[in-house]
Design an enzyme around this catalytic site. Sequence first.
Site, PDB file in Angstrom:
ATOM      1  N   SER A  27      50.366 -20.478 -18.156  1.00  0.00           N
ATOM      2  CA  SER A  27      49.927 -21.406 -19.204  1.00  0.00           C
ATOM      3  C   SER A  27      51.129 -22.195 -19.728  1.00  0.00           C
ATOM      4  CB  SER A  27      49.243 -20.648 -20.347  1.00  0.00           C
ATOM      5  OG  SER A  27      50.039 -19.561 -20.784  1.00  0.00           O
ATOM      6  N   ASP A  38      53.328 -14.252 -14.360  1.00  0.00           N
ATOM      7  CA  ASP A  38      52.247 -14.840 -13.559  1.00  0.00           C
ATOM      8  C   ASP A  38      52.772 -15.376 -12.238  1.00  0.00           C
ATOM      9  OD1 ASP A  38      49.592 -14.784 -14.411  1.00  0.00           O
ATOM     10  OD2 ASP A  38      49.916 -16.337 -15.920  1.00  0.00           O
ATOM     11  N   GLU A  61      45.561 -14.192 -10.101  1.00  0.00           N
ATOM     12  CA  GLU A  61      44.158 -14.481 -10.400  1.00  0.00           C
ATOM     13  C   GLU A  61      43.285 -14.251  -9.174  1.00  0.00           C
ATOM     14  OE1 GLU A  61      43.729 -18.399 -12.084  1.00  0.00           O
ATOM     15  OE2 GLU A  61      45.210 -18.007 -13.657  1.00  0.00           O
ATOM     16  N   GLU A  90      38.743 -13.001 -18.604  1.00  0.00           N
ATOM     17  CA  GLU A  90      38.784 -14.221 -19.432  1.00  0.00           C
ATOM     18  C   GLU A  90      37.416 -14.873 -19.543  1.00  0.00           C
ATOM     19  OE1 GLU A  90      42.086 -16.825 -18.691  1.00  0.00           O
ATOM     20  OE2 GLU A  90      41.261 -18.410 -19.977  1.00  0.00           O
TER      21      GLU A  90
END
Length: 273
Positions: A50, A88, A120, A187
């Site tokens: 992010s 990440d 992810e 999420e």
Amino acid sequence: MSSQNRTARLTSLDIRGRKGGEPLVALTAYTAPMARIVDEVAEITLVGDSLGMVVYGLDSTVPVTLEMMSLHGQAVTRATTRSLVVIDMPFGSYEESREQAFRNAARLLKETGAGAVKLEGGSRMAETVRFLVERGVPVMGHVGLTPQAVNTLGGYKAQGRSKAEWPAIIADAEEIASAGAFSLVIEAVAEPLATEITNRIAIPTIGIGASAVCDGQILVLDDMLGLTGRAPKFVKTYGSLADDVRKAVTDYAEDVRSRQFPGEQHVYALKAE
Ligand code: KIV
């Protein structure tokens, strides 16, 4: 274990062992000053991709590079001593093959000193997660809304809104857990689905916009501090730092323009002596 009596840095095994216990506190941090503060309180400090949107002003996380993650990861690990630092893996650095994922995960762990990576994806990434874990890379999974897939998801939308979508999301969570991940970010899913997942898997679920039933919570720090001005609807803001910064900058500008800048007077006084 409460946050007060922690001394050594937490590991992925400590986090794994917190399933069903006191809720885990996780926050993002991208810079040393913020990481230092987060580390005083949180069990997990996530160097989230992010940062592409929050720090670099990008429209999505898709353009984020390994170099960006590595540099911010280094700043965060230098500034923390207690929390588990998770970094990440950016889009394009792990999806191609298990080998590509291992090479880039190993690079991030070596260059930053982080204790784990996050990637992810659900079922399609399970084999990669197993490959990494078997080779010494602790992995946090991330299912539900996966922002790196914004171009195929068609936007940042809540997932599992129709019950027909639930089995696939539950299978995603179960397969990532079975592959050896030590925890799982969920999420933007509604509470009943988050409950179902949290009850079914043996690793802690970390919710973001996924209700209080999860084993822990994570937020983007700058969103909850009121700095970004574009936080998702589910984010409770705990500060209004953008207003504080605006006021400080305005006060400073007024001092400069009216020649009332105390720092400058101090320097003149020193010169006069
Ligand atoms: O990149 C990030 O900050 C994240 C959290 C929002 C979970 O993935």
